[in-house]
Design an enzyme around this catalytic site. Structure first.
Site, PDB file in Angstrom:
ATOM      1  N   GLU A  51      -0.447  -0.318  15.898  1.00 28.15           N
ATOM      2  CA  GLU A  51      -1.088   0.955  15.530  1.00 28.15           C
ATOM      3  C   GLU A  51      -2.077   1.392  16.617  1.00 28.15           C
ATOM      4  O   GLU A  51      -2.129   2.567  16.998  1.00 28.15           O
ATOM      5  CB  GLU A  51      -1.838   0.810  14.199  1.00 28.15           C
ATOM      6  CG  GLU A  51      -2.535   2.106  13.806  1.00 28.15           C
ATOM      7  CD  GLU A  51      -3.629   1.916  12.775  1.00 28.15           C
ATOM      8  OE1 GLU A  51      -3.373   1.245  11.757  1.00 28.15           O
ATOM      9  OE2 GLU A  51      -4.742   2.417  12.997  1.00 28.15           O
ATOM     10  N   HIS A  61      -2.585  -4.543  18.757  1.00 28.72           N
ATOM     11  CA  HIS A  61      -1.936  -4.169  17.495  1.00 28.72           C
ATOM     12  C   HIS A  61      -1.107  -2.898  17.704  1.00 28.72           C
ATOM     13  O   HIS A  61      -1.560  -1.967  18.363  1.00 28.72           O
ATOM     14  CB  HIS A  61      -3.006  -3.943  16.425  1.00 28.72           C
ATOM     15  CG  HIS A  61      -2.444  -3.795  15.053  1.00 28.72           C
ATOM     16  ND1 HIS A  61      -1.863  -2.621  14.623  1.00 28.72           N
ATOM     17  CD2 HIS A  61      -2.351  -4.666  14.015  1.00 28.72           C
ATOM     18  CE1 HIS A  61      -1.443  -2.778  13.382  1.00 28.72           C
ATOM     19  NE2 HIS A  61      -1.724  -4.012  12.989  1.00 28.72           N
ATOM     20  N   HIS A 100       5.681  -6.276   7.601  1.00 25.77           N
ATOM     21  CA  HIS A 100       5.516  -7.676   8.021  1.00 25.77           C
ATOM     22  C   HIS A 100       5.859  -8.619   6.891  1.00 25.77           C
ATOM     23  O   HIS A 100       5.002  -9.349   6.385  1.00 25.77           O
ATOM     24  CB  HIS A 100       4.068  -7.927   8.473  1.00 25.77           C
ATOM     25  CG  HIS A 100       3.818  -7.418   9.845  1.00 25.77           C
ATOM     26  ND1 HIS A 100       2.616  -6.948  10.265  1.00 25.77           N
ATOM     27  CD2 HIS A 100       4.652  -7.307  10.904  1.00 25.77           C
ATOM     28  CE1 HIS A 100       2.705  -6.551  11.511  1.00 25.77           C
ATOM     29  NE2 HIS A 100       3.933  -6.752  11.920  1.00 25.77           N
ATOM     30  N   SER A 153       1.339 -11.687   8.722  1.00 28.54           N
ATOM     31  CA  SER A 153       0.760 -10.380   8.398  1.00 28.54           C
ATOM     32  C   SER A 153      -0.759 -10.480   8.498  1.00 28.54           C
ATOM     33  O   SER A 153      -1.399 -11.249   7.771  1.00 28.54           O
ATOM     34  CB  SER A 153       1.177  -9.966   6.983  1.00 28.54           C
ATOM     35  OG  SER A 153       0.183  -9.153   6.403  1.00 28.54           O
ATOM     36  N   CYS A 183       0.874  -1.173   0.000  1.00 25.57           N
ATOM     37  CA  CYS A 183       0.000   0.000   0.000  1.00 25.57           C
ATOM     38  C   CYS A 183       0.915   1.228   0.000  1.00 25.57           C
ATOM     39  O   CYS A 183       2.112   1.109   0.295  1.00 25.57           O
ATOM     40  CB  CYS A 183      -0.883  -0.014   1.245  1.00 25.57           C
ATOM     41  SG  CYS A 183       0.075   0.136   2.747  1.00 25.57           S
ATOM     42  N   CYS A 207      -8.788   3.171   6.448  1.00 28.69           N
ATOM     43  CA  CYS A 207      -7.987   3.432   5.246  1.00 28.69           C
ATOM     44  C   CYS A 207      -8.619   2.688   4.069  1.00 28.69           C
ATOM     45  O   CYS A 207      -8.887   1.490   4.178  1.00 28.69           O
ATOM     46  CB  CYS A 207      -6.559   2.940   5.475  1.00 28.69           C
ATOM     47  SG  CYS A 207      -5.589   2.901   3.970  1.00 28.69           S
ATOM     48  N   HIS A 230       3.002   2.083  11.153  1.00 27.85           N
ATOM     49  CA  HIS A 230       1.929   1.970  12.152  1.00 27.85           C
ATOM     50  C   HIS A 230       1.920   3.118  13.149  1.00 27.85           C
ATOM     51  O   HIS A 230       0.942   3.322  13.844  1.00 27.85           O
ATOM     52  CB  HIS A 230       2.108   0.688  12.989  1.00 27.85           C
ATOM     53  CG  HIS A 230       1.868  -0.570  12.231  1.00 27.85           C
ATOM     54  ND1 HIS A 230       0.820  -0.721  11.383  1.00 27.85           N
ATOM     55  CD2 HIS A 230       2.523  -1.760  12.234  1.00 27.85           C
ATOM     56  CE1 HIS A 230       0.852  -1.947  10.875  1.00 27.85           C
ATOM     57  NE2 HIS A 230       1.877  -2.587  11.371  1.00 27.85           N
ATOM     58  N   THR A 290      -7.023   1.829  11.338  1.00 23.13           N
ATOM     59  CA  THR A 290      -7.135   2.190   9.920  1.00 23.13           C
ATOM     60  C   THR A 290      -7.460   1.001   9.015  1.00 23.13           C
ATOM     61  O   THR A 290      -8.089   1.168   7.979  1.00 23.13           O
ATOM     62  CB  THR A 290      -5.829   2.848   9.416  1.00 23.13           C
ATOM     63  OG1 THR A 290      -4.752   1.938   9.647  1.00 23.13           O
ATOM     64  CG2 THR A 290      -5.563   4.162  10.095  1.00 23.13           C
TER      65      THR A 290
HETATM   66  S1  SF4 Z   1      -3.111   3.314   6.745  1.00 18.98           S
HETATM   67 FE1  SF4 Z   1      -3.468   2.429   4.714  1.00 18.98          FE
HETATM   68  S2  SF4 Z   1      -1.865   3.285   3.395  1.00 18.98           S
HETATM   69 FE2  SF4 Z   1      -1.274   3.621   5.543  1.00 18.98          FE
HETATM   70  S3  SF4 Z   1       0.040   1.871   6.056  1.00 18.98           S
HETATM   71 FE3  SF4 Z   1      -2.039   1.358   6.715  1.00 18.98          FE
HETATM   72  S4  SF4 Z   1      -2.940   0.258   4.961  1.00 18.98           S
HETATM   73 FE4  SF4 Z   1      -1.121   1.328   4.232  1.00 18.98          FE
END
Ligand code: SF4
Length: 283
Positions: A124, A122, A40, A219, A12, A191, A72, A159
């Protein structure tokens, strides 16, 4: 046997940007540490390690020099510690994650309690929680949310979760807590990239007889992509590298579809496509 690629697959933009930033640093300034794996995918991590990027789990392991934060993102206390230790920072936090962090911080400062639709463990989500400075929690199960601090609630999402699932979560939580709430804000911080890969594999499944999903088994996003592929009802093979492909999987198959998770590099996908061609596809 024909080989067809999904319209959207692989890295991505956020992960691609993170890898490119680390590679640029390695080339221009030399070795650095990354706080956790930058992506990952064992192969990418190995390649970056050969160029001088070592993975550390704790800032205490860095010693001196530079450290990279992954896409993240991390909480504010990590930035503070990096400053305190006098380390150089390569911040590859994905801009979409950054927006979610800013929302968590601003809403908490405005006095909202922040509920994050996401997996608590996680990286993030751990970062997002830190930005709430103790005024938030994370869960995927609306039934777990029995009460919140105060009567102003803001809901945001990890996200990589689905937009629809997020809004269903919001509706259920608000339905449960509404008698006690004075103000509610829901902010869609999902996202679109993850959803685009799921949609693309569903489209691809209409044109092929079997699916190959390329990417690490550790992953989460690749595992979910393989699950979406399986749900199409086609025989689905989740592999990490081209050597895992078995000719017997494709006996009698005229068309095979290939996709890859957001942490899978293009080179790996190309190897898989080449190997499928060797197994009987058209070059
Ligand atoms: S938020 Fe979306 S673009 Fe950003 S790292 Fe995660 S999956 Fe990828």
């Amino acid at each position: 046997m024909k080989v067809e690629l999904a319209e959207v697959y692989g890295f991505c933009p956020g992960v691609r940007r993170a890898v490119e930033m680390v590679e640029a640093y390695l080339q221009e300034k030399g070795p650095l540490a990354t706080l956790g794996a930058i992506v990952h995918n064992a192969q990418v991590v190995e390649e970056l390690a050969q160029k001088g990027a070592r993975v550390v789990e704790d800032l205490a392991e860095v010693g001196e020099g530079a450290v990279a934060i992954t896409a993240h993102g991390v909480g504010p206390e990590v930035f503070e510690e990096i400053r305190r230790r006098g380390l150089s920072l390569v911040d590859t936090t994905c801009p979409i994650v950054r927006r979610a962090q800013e929302a968590a911080r601003d809403l908490a400062e405005e006095g909202f309690f922040i509920l994050i639709y996401g997996e608590e463990a996680h990286p993030e989500v751990r970062g997002l929680l830190s930005w709430t400075r103790g005024r938030g929690r994370a869960t995927l199960n609306p039934a777990e949310v029995q009460e919140i601090e105060g009567n102003r609630l803001a809901l945001i999402s990890q996200t990589t979760k689905g937009r629809q699932e997020f809004w269903s979560f919001v509706a259920e939580v608000v339905g449960r807590l509404s008698p006690r709430l004075r103000e509610v804000r829901g902010l869609d911080t999902t996202c679109p990239e993850t959803g685009r890969r799921y949609q693309a594999v569903k489209e691809l499944s209409k044109k092929v007889e079997a699916l190959v999903v390329v990417g690490s088994r550790n992953s989460a996003n690749t595992r979910k992509l393989a699950e979406v592929a399986r749900q199409t009802g086609l025989p689905t093979f989740h592999i990490e590298r081209a050597e895992e492909l078995r000719p017997e999987w494709f006996r009698g198959v005229g068309r095979v579809g290939v996709t890859a998770g957001a942490s899978t590099p293009d080179a790996l996908v190309r190897e898989v496509v080449d190997r499928l061609h060797q197994l009987g596809g058209d070059p």
